[in-house]
Design a protein around this motif. Structure first.
Motif, short mmCIF file in Angstrom:
data_model
loop_
_atom_site.label_atom_id
_atom_site.label_comp_id
_atom_site.label_asym_id
_atom_site.label_seq_id
_atom_site.Cartn_x
_atom_site.Cartn_y
_atom_site.Cartn_z
N GLN A 17 43.68 5.54 21.64
CA GLN A 17 44.53 6.53 20.97
C GLN A 17 45.59 7.12 21.91
O GLN A 17 46.46 7.86 21.48
N MET A 251 26.63 10.00 22.71
CA MET A 251 27.77 10.67 22.08
C MET A 251 27.61 10.56 20.56
O MET A 251 27.62 9.47 20.00
N TYR A 328 33.61 19.64 15.32
CA TYR A 328 34.87 20.14 14.77
C TYR A 328 34.65 21.13 13.64
O TYR A 328 35.37 22.10 13.48
N ASN A 346 34.94 15.06 10.00
CA ASN A 346 35.14 14.03 11.01
C ASN A 346 34.44 12.75 10.56
O ASN A 346 33.27 12.54 10.86
N TRP A 363 39.38 20.09 7.11
CA TRP A 363 38.17 20.23 7.92
C TRP A 363 37.87 21.73 8.04
O TRP A 363 38.74 22.52 8.45
N GLU A 389 33.87 16.95 22.56
CA GLU A 389 35.05 16.99 21.68
C GLU A 389 34.94 18.24 20.82
O GLU A 389 33.86 18.57 20.33
N TRP A 437 38.91 18.03 22.51
CA TRP A 437 39.52 16.74 22.15
C TRP A 437 41.03 16.76 22.27
O TRP A 437 41.68 17.77 21.99
N ALA A 445 42.44 9.23 15.26
CA ALA A 445 41.61 8.05 14.97
C ALA A 445 41.45 7.85 13.47
O ALA A 445 41.53 6.74 12.96
N GLY A 446 41.26 8.95 12.77
CA GLY A 446 40.96 8.83 11.35
C GLY A 446 42.18 8.44 10.52
O GLY A 446 42.06 7.68 9.56
N LYS A 452 49.12 15.00 13.45
CA LYS A 452 47.85 15.72 13.53
C LYS A 452 47.54 15.90 15.01
O LYS A 452 46.90 15.06 15.64
C1 BG6 Z 1 36.26 11.81 16.75
C2 BG6 Z 1 36.63 10.74 17.70
O1 BG6 Z 1 35.99 11.16 15.56
O2 BG6 Z 1 37.16 12.81 16.41
C3 BG6 Z 1 38.07 10.77 18.18
O3 BG6 Z 1 35.75 10.55 18.76
C4 BG6 Z 1 38.93 11.37 17.09
O4 BG6 Z 1 38.42 9.48 18.53
C5 BG6 Z 1 38.50 12.79 16.84
O5 BG6 Z 1 40.29 11.29 17.37
C6 BG6 Z 1 39.33 13.57 15.85
O6 BG6 Z 1 39.45 12.85 14.66
P1 BG6 Z 1 40.87 12.51 14.05
O7 BG6 Z 1 40.59 11.63 12.90
O8 BG6 Z 1 41.47 13.83 13.68
O9 BG6 Z 1 41.64 11.85 15.13
#
Ligand code: BG6
Length: 492
Positions: A17, A251, A328, A346, A363, A389, A437, A445-446, A452
């Motif tokens: 990423q 993790m 999160y 997440n 979220w 994170e 994070w 990632a999502g 974002k």
């Molecule tokens: C986790 C991952 O899912 O949350 C990260 O370990 C990811 O890779 C992070 O970026 C936040 O999620 P997103 O979808 O907002 O990027």
């Protein structure tokens, strides 16, 4: 009182990423390099373009199942956010200096498997890739930061996904072992904190991790999980053998979850959902064996996991040193979810919690949920914990004078750091570190979006690949600096 001396303060990123340089220095393709951007606010998923067994091309959503035999490809006319990302590959010295300026004493990053083994299973590692991370780790030390290295973060080599169906296959597990041993050996003395497999509990959920039929084929999903557990245990055991100083964590995506009501049906629905979604993964990696409910479930469903001799023992020999997790938001769980609204999370979904507000991406924002988690995890396992994170994904506005006044992010961070302090001071939990994070903006990632943003450092890059990649400090940069430099004393 307060955060212990030596508490690890830092930030977290992942290669797929953040790094970019997707073919530089001998790197091969990973599944992430074949994922387009989406739009999380409007529910438009990331996509894969795949070549079907009959030679035709089709497009699938990032969480869809892809038929066995279909191969994800890089289409020259499509924009892929991971290819440049926010270009750590060419900005690493500048970025590490900014992290050090913020007061990091730890920096979590992942190694890109395909930088070390371009196809995942090559006979020899790629020296240029090994050297890249070696230089990064040396620079971290020069700047007073311990690297915390994730061995595998959502970056299954494309070759292993396309030809072997990723982690369903023992071939991928064996290739992973070689990769893990190679980096553990090479970075002995340079890296002492390791995480094995990022968010192992959601790794079977989507094709990003190589598994084509991940929803409909329960047997494949269970076999995939087994291989991930064995891979993780192998990495822990090998890390300890190579250097007894190594400390290795698991993790897990560990959002808090609550029964929607005190109706025992909701309470039991929450227990089942947490068993399946979180505790299973902690129990195996901390205790070294499958929990009773899972054994019964596999028996009931007639699923027999294919194991090699010695693998049950390996799970016990490879239990982790600390419990590390991402946090999160939280979710509510109901026995009849269709009666309530949906709450995003997440990689997960729950029902809407009427007591909580949510981010633009839906979220929930729930600092107390983090304290609840810290208590529950510590009560269950009594090993040190690390929050690897946490953070708020939000749209940032650059003012005319170039400043970015992200007070909403500061507010989120302050409230979460406050509950960490309470959990240490009042509840007595053993928390060893905090790496929020996306400490610098990177690709989601999502959703594959750039907008974002989680960072304390802004990167000039948008969803379509426009931007000069210049870095600037957000208001939250100075807030985090104050917190870190005071060892969490000054959080107001
Ligand atoms: C986790 C991952 O899912 O949350 C990260 O370990 C990811 O890779 C992070 O970026 C936040 O999620 P997103 O979808 O907002 O990027």
């Amino acid at each position: 009182m307060g955060f212990p001396k030596g508490f690890l303060w830092g930030g977290a990123t992942a290669a797929n990423q953040y790094e970019g340089g997707y073919l530089s220095g001998g790197k091969g393709l990973a599944v992430a390099d074949t994922l387009t951007g989406g739009d999380g606010i409007h529910n438009i998923p990331r996509k894969f373009i795949v070549e079907m067994p009959d030679g035709t091309r089709k497009t699938f959503g990032g969480r869809d199942e892809i038929p066995a035999g279909a191969k994800a490809i890089v289409d020259p006319d499509t924009y892929y956010p991971s290819h440049v990302a926010t270009d750590f590959y060419h900005h690493w010295k500048e970025d590490l200096a900014l992290f050090a300026e913020m007061g990091f004493n730890v920096y979590r990053l992942s190694i890109n498997w395909t930088r070390i083994f371009p196809n995942g299973d090559d006979a020899e590692p790629n020296e240029e890739g090994l050297k890249f991370y070696e230089d990064v780790f040396k620079e971290c030390h020069r700047l007073g930061m311990e690297p915390l290295v994730t061995i595998y973060h959502f970056d299954c080599p494309l070759h292993l996904a396309n030809e072997y169906d990723g982690w369903v296959s023992r071939h991928t597990l064996e290739a992973f072992k070689v990769y893990a041993k190679t980096i553990l050996t090479r970075y002995k003395g340079l890296v002492k904190y390791w995480l094995t497999i990022n968010e192992i509990n959601i790794n079977t959920n989507f094709m990003m991790n190589g598994v084509h039929e991940h929803i409909s084929n329960k047997k494949n999903a269970e076999q995939c999980r087994w291989h991930l557990f064995v891979g993780s245990a192998y990495a822990v055991k090998t890390a300890h053998e190579i250097d007894p100083e190594n400390k290795v964590g698991l993790m897990i995506a560990h959002g808090a979850s609550y029964p929607y009501s005190c109706n025992p049906e909701d309470v039991f629905a929450e227990i089942e959902s947490s068993h399946e979604g979180k505790w299973f993964y902690g129990d195996v990696q901390v205790r070294g064996y499958y929990p009773a409910w899972k054994v019964k479930q596999l028996e009931r469903e007639g699923i027999e996991i294919q194991k090699e001799p010695g693998e049950d023992e390996l799970l016990k020999e490879g239990v982790v040193d600390f419990y590390s997790f991402s946090y999160y938001s939280s979710q509510a769980v109901a026995a009849h979810p269709e009666e309530h609204g949906v709450s995003e999370g997440n990689q997960t979904r729950g029902v809407k919690n009427p007591y909580l507000e949510a981010s633009e991406w839906g979220w929930t924002i729930d600092p107390l949920g983090l304290r609840i988690n810290l208590n529950q995890i510590y009560d269950r396992y009594q090993i040190p914990m690390m929050i690897v994170e946490n953070g708020l994904g939000a749209i940032d506005k650059v003012e005319e004078d170039g400043s970015i006044n992200d007070d909403y992010r500061i507010d989120y961070m302050r409230k979460h750091i406050k509950v960490m302090k309470d959990a240490i001071e009042i509840d007595g939990v053993d928390l060893m570190g905090y790496t929020p994070w996306g400490c610098i903006d990177l690709v989601s990632a999502g959703t594959g979006e750039m907008r974002k943003r989680y960072g304390f450092i802004y990167v000039n890059m948008d969803d379509d690949g426009n931007g000069d990649l210049s870095r600037s400090r957000k208001k939250s940069f100075y807030y985090m600096q104050k917190v870190y430099k005071s060892n969490g004393e000054d959080i107001d």
